[in-house]
Design a protein around this motif. Structure first.
Motif: not given
Lengths: 459, 459
Positions: A222-223, A226-230, B47, B51, B54-55, B203-205
């Motif tokens: 789901q992240l 919504d554009g969340f990067r891994g 961001r 995000t 929102r989740f 990445a956003d981790s």
């Protein structure tokens, strides 16, 4: 082989279409779903499962409006996140959910909680549900094989790798692009967790592992939507899962015959209600008992010739203190098989410390067998040596334990197991179980995956 | 030393009372709380943080009734679980939250999201809030030291160990017994996760790690309070955290002078808005620039003499592609320091790719320094060599970077940083920030930890 196998695997998962899945794989996926639903019903009333459910309901913050997704044990309706968490917790407790031998992954308990909840939330079709579930199986099994035997010595693969399987399944239902699917893998893999340490205390962590693998995998997908990067190389990178938690990882396994080999149909159903590592020896002992018409009292001792993984997982349990721990006691499982003819949920519940079973348990030992160990994990060979009171030494061997792909359960056997588990926990009456079964067998043809219970479903 | 150090640590955490914490530790804990609140405000609008928020709102399932706990970035009120998750995500983004050198743990971002949310939900007093927060710091720091340098090479300690710190803090507020606290450690440790792999992709981790360490730790403690059992030796057992994720774990660290050594006051405040591994060299460069009155154009090149951990974490970033990644670029940090005099949130936001800063970045290299490496992680020594355009080689050294315990921030400096971060993100006007500050400085004396915003709080 690609030099970015994780990326190739993510692309496969994001692009898997129902029409490209062979009919026998679809049929098996439906069977696995029905089998899983029975296990989830069977978890009702179990203390760790109910505790996790209380947590989930409270974490949402009661009283709240119902959500679109079924909680199988209490028939409440909540959000996809908490439904995945609670159904993930419920479906592994009774130790009757499926297992894939080569990866030592239990796919159903981390995949179906996610696909059922998300399909209900999105109003997906049965075909989308099946494609997403197969994506979860194919990905999870390959990642489990990739992580190797060294990983499984310390980590509960269904907790760690299960998070990726859950993300793949959710990502497919969410129609993630290949790049988004890779993001989902990244966010899932960096949350991968689950340690075997709990086994020696009979602690409740196994339910926590499956609950959170399902919930965290769903979250990761789901992240990503919504554009969340891994991380792009969370599996094979220098600071990724294998680097941190494996010493024998093989990246080629990640992309092993994608789209040609269907790992889903390699998945085994569980017949005995115990840790899968006990099943080969249990079947081999049943073969010896049947062939030589032995009574428990005829047997002086039993040696189970096993692979190292069985010793790693089962070795910590000598005298089981709970029903759940008894399912990880080779002696207890063989004792139930010898004394009761079956090691099912009812036998465990009533007889795991019965005096004859306990006495038999003390006459069982495990020994590492080189041949069995070499074949593992691709094949789980069962071998036992039985010494009789009258001085004979009898050998038994089973090459495919009951439930394995070459010795799979029929739909009648799966249905009987389903009804038995629902009755055992009281999660559904026989009539309700029959209605649930009827709907579940037809899931692939459903225009929309709706609620399981209530007027909508006729239960 | 006990042969069950994990048990001793859990007992300490469950029995820590406000009255047994020395006043200077209480004062520092309040400062750390205020500093954390500023970082949480500073995460608004980022961001990855938005995000995750929102989740979290969607996972709860909107629209729902408000809960008792503040979400700092949007002033909504939700359950403790989701408040911990969102505030954990928010408070690490801006890279201004605190760090403990010896454990390489960022305690605030995993401890305060839990203690604030749970204290608001339970109506706890300020003293209970402080005692629980200190329990989280003392436990988390010792577990981080226990896991050792090998762990930090692959794993983001704040994600993994942070889960235990969060569980200890929550467990203290929930008045867990020592046995329950050990259960909480078990359920937290088996969920410990967080891999550095994300850094090389920007990445956003990192936000996911802190969000879930807080949420999972809270969950572990709440489960324990309800009887959910965890592994008794999750830290030091044969299939526990250290067995799976460390090769140099030292169990003696777990119980290092419990109740005598206060690790809380060893925690460093961050002055520069960047990864802490860049700070020693940044301060050493500032010292050289100040001593020799250099302009950026006077400098031919800079060598930062660093510990191996800095190379492990920062080595993967050459040309930063985002503001967040720039905070892990030694060249960018030194470039900002040299060209702008400061590497704060505004400098990063506006100038991380400015031509003079980028050109300076290319003139910076890192080199492993044996002396610096030997002192690490107990001491983070900053050493640089600067070659000037006119042919001189100048050396700078700082033994305690600004913000370290021996060179800590004053309350005025913390307050100024707070107001700056709130203004940067727009999370609070200057007037609101002042009111938030006034209340936060007095938290230890609050009869009840109430809401931060709205009429109740006067913001």
């Amino acid at each position: 082989m690609t030099d970015q196998p994780g990326r190739a695997l993510a692309a496969f998962a994001s692009q898997l279409r129902f029409d490209s899945i062979p009919p026998h794989v679809v049929e098996r996926a439906v069977n696995l779903y029905v089998d899983w639903l029975g296990s989830a019903l069977g978890g009702k009333g179990a203390r760790p499962v109910e505790t996790l459910a209380r947590f989930a309901h409270a974490a949402r913050g009661a009283p709240q409006a119902p959500g679109p997704c079924d909680v199988i044990i209490d028939r409440s309706r909540t959000s996809a996140y908490f439904a995945a968490m609670m159904n993930g917790a419920a479906s592994h407790f009774i130790e009757q959910d499926d297992v894939h031998n080569g990866s030592v992954l239990h796919p159903a308990t981390v995949v179906f909680p996610v696909t059922l909840a998300l399909a209900q939330a999105l109003g997906s079709s049965g075909r989308e549900f099946i494609a997403a579930s197969v994506a979860g199986y194919e990905v999870g099994i390959r990642v489990g094989e990739f992580m190797g035997r060294s990983h499984y010595k310390i980590f509960h693969t269904t907790g760690t790798v299960g998070t990726i399987a859950a993300a793949a399944a959710a990502g497919r239902l969410l129609n993630l692009t290949p790049a988004q699917m890779l993001d989902a893998f990244g966010s899932a893999g960096t949350q991968a967790s689950g340690l075997w340490e709990f086994l020696r205390d009979a602690a409740d962590s196994k339910q926590l592992h499956t609950a959170m693998a399902a919930a965290n995998g769903l979250m990761a997908a789901q992240l990503a939507a919504d554009g969340f990067r891994g991380a792009r190389r969370i599996l094979e990178g220098a600071q990724g899962m294998a680097a941190g938690m494996s010493s024998d990882a093989d990246p080629a396994k990640l992309v092993d015959r994608l789209g040609q080999r269907w790992a889903t149909v390699e998945t085994s159903f569980k017949y005995h209600a115990a840790c899968r590592h006990t099943h080969p020896a249990a079947d081999a002992l049943l073969a010896v008992i049947g062939t030589y018409r032995l009574n428990p009292g005829d047997i002086e001792d039993v040696t189970a010739h096993v692979h190292q993984g069985a010793i790693d997982v089962l070795g910590s349990v000598s005298v089981p203190r709970t029903v759940h721990q008894a399912k990880f006691s080779m002696g207890t499982v063989l004792g139930l098989v010898a004394c009761r003819g079956h090691a099912g949920v009812n036998e465990f519940e009533h007889d795991y410390v019965a005096s004859d079973v306990a006495a038999f348990r003390e006459r069982v030992t495990m020994a590492l067998d080189e041949q069995v160990d070499r074949a593992y994990p691709a094949r789980w060979i069962g071998k036992v040596s039985v010494t009789t009171r009258d001085g004979r030494t009898l050998h038994g061997r089973v090459d495919e334990p009951k439930g394995d792909p070459g010795n799979t359960l029929s739909r009648e056997e799966i249905a009987a197991k389903f009804v038995r588990l629902a009755a055992f926990s009281g999660a559904a009456s026989e009539k309700e179980a029959q209605r649930l079964l009827d709907a579940a067998w037809g899931i692939a043809d459903a225009a929309r995956v709706g609620g399981l219970f209530g007027e909508e479903a006729g239960v």
